[in-house]
Design a protein around this motif. Sequence first.
Motif, mmCIF file in Angstrom:
data_model
loop_
_atom_site.group_PDB
_atom_site.id
_atom_site.type_symbol
_atom_site.label_atom_id
_atom_site.label_comp_id
_atom_site.label_asym_id
_atom_site.label_seq_id
_atom_site.Cartn_x
_atom_site.Cartn_y
_atom_site.Cartn_z
ATOM 1 N N THR A 171 -1.400 -5.769 8.237
ATOM 2 C CA THR A 171 -1.659 -6.496 6.988
ATOM 3 C C THR A 171 -1.722 -5.575 5.769
ATOM 4 O O THR A 171 -1.547 -6.032 4.645
ATOM 5 N N ALA A 172 -1.952 -4.284 5.992
ATOM 6 C CA ALA A 172 -2.024 -3.337 4.876
ATOM 7 C C ALA A 172 -0.637 -2.962 4.348
ATOM 8 O O ALA A 172 -0.521 -2.434 3.243
ATOM 9 N N ALA A 173 0.400 -3.232 5.124
ATOM 10 C CA ALA A 173 1.754 -2.825 4.737
ATOM 11 C C ALA A 173 2.372 -3.804 3.745
ATOM 12 O O ALA A 173 2.188 -5.008 3.844
ATOM 13 N N ASN A 174 3.115 -3.240 2.803
ATOM 14 C CA ASN A 174 3.838 -4.053 1.820
ATOM 15 C C ASN A 174 5.300 -4.267 2.207
ATOM 16 O O ASN A 174 6.018 -5.003 1.535
ATOM 17 N N TYR A 175 5.717 -3.592 3.287
ATOM 18 C CA TYR A 175 7.112 -3.666 3.706
ATOM 19 C C TYR A 175 7.213 -4.027 5.184
ATOM 20 O O TYR A 175 6.410 -3.589 6.003
ATOM 21 N N ILE A 176 8.219 -4.827 5.495
ATOM 22 C CA ILE A 176 8.508 -5.232 6.867
ATOM 23 C C ILE A 176 9.635 -4.347 7.402
ATOM 24 O O ILE A 176 10.635 -4.130 6.710
ATOM 25 N N MET A 177 9.471 -3.855 8.626
ATOM 26 C CA MET A 177 10.565 -3.223 9.350
ATOM 27 C C MET A 177 10.917 -4.186 10.478
ATOM 28 O O MET A 177 10.129 -4.394 11.399
ATOM 29 N N HIS A 178 12.072 -4.792 10.371
ATOM 30 C CA HIS A 178 12.516 -5.846 11.281
ATOM 31 C C HIS A 178 13.515 -5.244 12.271
ATOM 32 O O HIS A 178 14.587 -4.781 11.871
ATOM 33 N N ILE A 179 13.147 -5.237 13.551
ATOM 34 C CA ILE A 179 14.011 -4.692 14.600
ATOM 35 C C ILE A 179 14.622 -5.871 15.356
ATOM 36 O O ILE A 179 13.935 -6.546 16.117
ATOM 37 N N LYS A 180 15.883 -6.124 15.124
ATOM 38 C CA LYS A 180 16.577 -7.228 15.810
ATOM 39 C C LYS A 180 17.453 -6.647 16.908
ATOM 40 O O LYS A 180 18.435 -5.968 16.634
ATOM 41 N N THR A 181 17.068 -6.921 18.144
ATOM 42 C CA THR A 181 17.872 -6.481 19.278
ATOM 43 C C THR A 181 18.987 -7.493 19.473
ATOM 44 O O THR A 181 18.737 -8.689 19.615
ATOM 45 N N THR A 182 20.229 -7.017 19.466
ATOM 46 C CA THR A 182 21.372 -7.920 19.580
ATOM 47 C C THR A 182 22.010 -7.890 20.965
ATOM 48 O O THR A 182 22.655 -8.856 21.375
ATOM 49 N N TRP A 183 21.820 -6.776 21.695
ATOM 50 C CA TRP A 183 22.448 -6.631 23.013
ATOM 51 C C TRP A 183 21.646 -5.637 23.854
ATOM 52 O O TRP A 183 21.154 -4.637 23.326
ATOM 53 N N ILE A 184 21.515 -5.961 25.127
ATOM 54 C CA ILE A 184 20.856 -5.062 26.083
ATOM 55 C C ILE A 184 21.731 -4.934 27.329
ATOM 56 O O ILE A 184 22.233 -5.938 27.846
ATOM 57 N N TYR A 185 21.907 -3.714 27.763
ATOM 58 C CA TYR A 185 22.485 -3.438 29.074
ATOM 59 C C TYR A 185 21.350 -2.809 29.881
ATOM 60 O O TYR A 185 20.898 -1.716 29.538
#
Length: 194
Positions: free
Chosen positions: A110-124
Amino acid sequence: MKKVLIICCLFIVNMAVAQKFKVTEGSFKNLKGIATYDLVFDYENLKVDKFDTEEDFLKDKMAKREEKGTDEDFKKSWFSDRADRYEPKFIESFNKRFKKGEISVDKNNTAANYIMHIKTTWIYPGYNVGVMRQPAKINATVTVYEKANPTNVLFKGDISKVLGNGAAGFDYNSGYRISEAYALLAKILTKNIK
């Protein structure tokens, strides 16, 4: 000996090329001065291995385990590994690279002003059957944007075939191998941020 050396060099070059960010929006320079991020992981529309959908992958793997009665256990661990393995491994790997805590990531920060969005698109998932093994691999899109204004994207980049395997070949569990790919993703990301 010369052939072995050439093959090793090609392998190293291939790994280096395969594990670079392709910046699609913004720049890593835009992240300068940001000390903390609220981390969001996204697995929506994930593709697995050669299957068109994650659902197709699960149907196949569960059918193979149905006779042994381990099909539901596999499905449960497949999803629980996200919160139990992948995400903590990413966070640990990212944060330990900033020994003084000058930059950090965490979920529900909640203290962060920025989002780091990790979108996994493929997994082997890879495999390890003792005499033969293949590392896990993931493809992901990382997006950093302002929490108060999500349209203000500071950085967006794609990365392909981030490898994940355990040391000394003791990576028999797919969740463990995949978690190591998330650790490497964090390492590559922090290197670029630095």
